[in-house]
Design an enzyme around this catalytic site. Structure first.
Site, short mmCIF file in Angstrom:
data_model
loop_
_atom_site.label_atom_id
_atom_site.label_comp_id
_atom_site.label_asym_id
_atom_site.label_seq_id
_atom_site.Cartn_x
_atom_site.Cartn_y
_atom_site.Cartn_z
N HIS A 233 0.95 -1.19 0.15
CA HIS A 233 0.17 -0.04 0.11
C HIS A 233 0.76 1.32 -0.18
O HIS A 233 1.97 1.52 0.85
CB HIS A 233 -0.89 0.12 1.26
CG HIS A 233 -1.77 1.35 1.36
ND1 HIS A 233 -2.60 1.56 0.27
CD2 HIS A 233 -1.58 2.35 2.14
CE1 HIS A 233 -3.40 2.85 0.36
NE2 HIS A 233 -2.39 3.36 1.60
N SER A 234 0.56 2.20 -0.77
CA SER A 234 1.23 3.53 -1.17
C SER A 234 2.71 3.18 -1.30
O SER A 234 3.12 2.33 -2.20
CB SER A 234 1.08 4.35 0.16
OG SER A 234 1.60 5.70 0.02
N MET A 235 3.74 3.64 -0.41
CA MET A 235 5.04 3.41 -0.56
C MET A 235 5.44 1.87 -0.57
O MET A 235 6.34 1.42 -1.27
CB MET A 235 6.04 3.98 0.36
CG MET A 235 7.43 3.78 0.18
SD MET A 235 8.63 4.27 1.53
CE MET A 235 7.94 2.57 2.62
#
Length: 261
Positions: A95-97
């Site tokens: 998730h995200s980074m």
């Protein structure tokens, strides 16, 4: 990272099995500033025969005394080394980074002949693209960084508002955001050997919906993102609804494995 002691594998990859023998393992890589504990509640939403593995980055939890990460390799490679040998069919999700970490974990597994059955990227730009929404933590004092984190969401405000807890978590958050700001895969014509699925929120101000299909650049096939209601941490607003969409994707990836075809 230079002088840190070698962490125990169970501190690098949390292992949360279900109540049945696993037919599939899901490896989750957290967002910038995130930790494994933030994703442990996913266990109750997964099928009992899906094993949940969660990466824990240096500078937090049992890895708190380690040197802070300076590159995406510092996040990804210990996870690859600590990954249990008996995962069976494996899907990697970030998730995200964490999606960038998941991408590098997938590439590293491919390189040693352990390519996963799929990569699932959530709320993240394609890894071959520059960060269009950098935080620049090096320019921010602690109060400014806390304000930036609160704007993005995903971290309990109670932690950020408690002075002692804030001093504990801010160094790893700074380190992660610096990595996320700078990361871009520049390997020529990089392609993944496994299917790629992408999720995102319909009002995500950090990674707008129209950026999600950029993952086609590394997938080797067109990617049709699954867009859910919410912002950058859309799944936190409706975790059962998220898994109603995620679990069928896991099933499809598992069914496509050579041993199950």
């Amino acid at each position: 990272m230079t002088t840190s002691p070698t962490p125990a594998p169970e501190d690098v990859v949390w292992d949360l099995p279900g109540d049945l023998p696993h037919r599939l393992s899901l490896l989750v890589l957290p967002h910038a500033g995130g930790n494994a504990h933030a994703y442990s509640a996913w266990r109750e939403h997964l099928p009992a025969d899906v094993r949940l593995l969660i990466g824990q980055y240096p500078g937090r939890g049992a890895r708190f005394s380690e040197d802070l990460p300076e590159s995406v390799d510092d996040l990804a490679l210990p996870v690859v080394e600590a990954l249990p040998a008996d995962t069976g069919d494996l899907v990697v999700l970030g998730h995200s980074m964490g999606s960038l970490v998941a991408f590098e974990v997938t590439r590293a597994l491919q390189a040693v002949g352990r390519a996963p059955q799929g990569l699932i990227a959530s709320a993240c730009r394609a890894p071959v693209l520059p960060n269009q929404c950098p935080v620049h933590p090096e320019r921010l004092d602690d109060d400014e960084l806390v304000a930036a984190i609160k704007e993005r969401g995903g971290t309990d405000d109670g932690i950020l508002d408690d002075e002692e807890l804030r001093e504990i978590v801010l160094p790893s958050i700074r380190a992660d955001f610096a990595i996320d700001d700078a990361y871009r895969c520049t390997a020529p014509a990089v392609r993944l050997d496994c299917p790629v699925a992408v999720f995102g929120g319909d009002v995500d101000p950090i990674v707008p919906v129209d950026m999600l299909d950029g993952w086609s650049l590394v997938a080797g096939h067109p990617v049709v993102p699954q867009v859910l209601t919410g912002d950058h941490f859309y799944f936190q607003q409706d975790l059962p609804g998220f898994f109603a969409r995620l679990n069928p994707v896991l099933e499809t990836l598992h069914a496509s494995a050579p041993s199950n075809a």
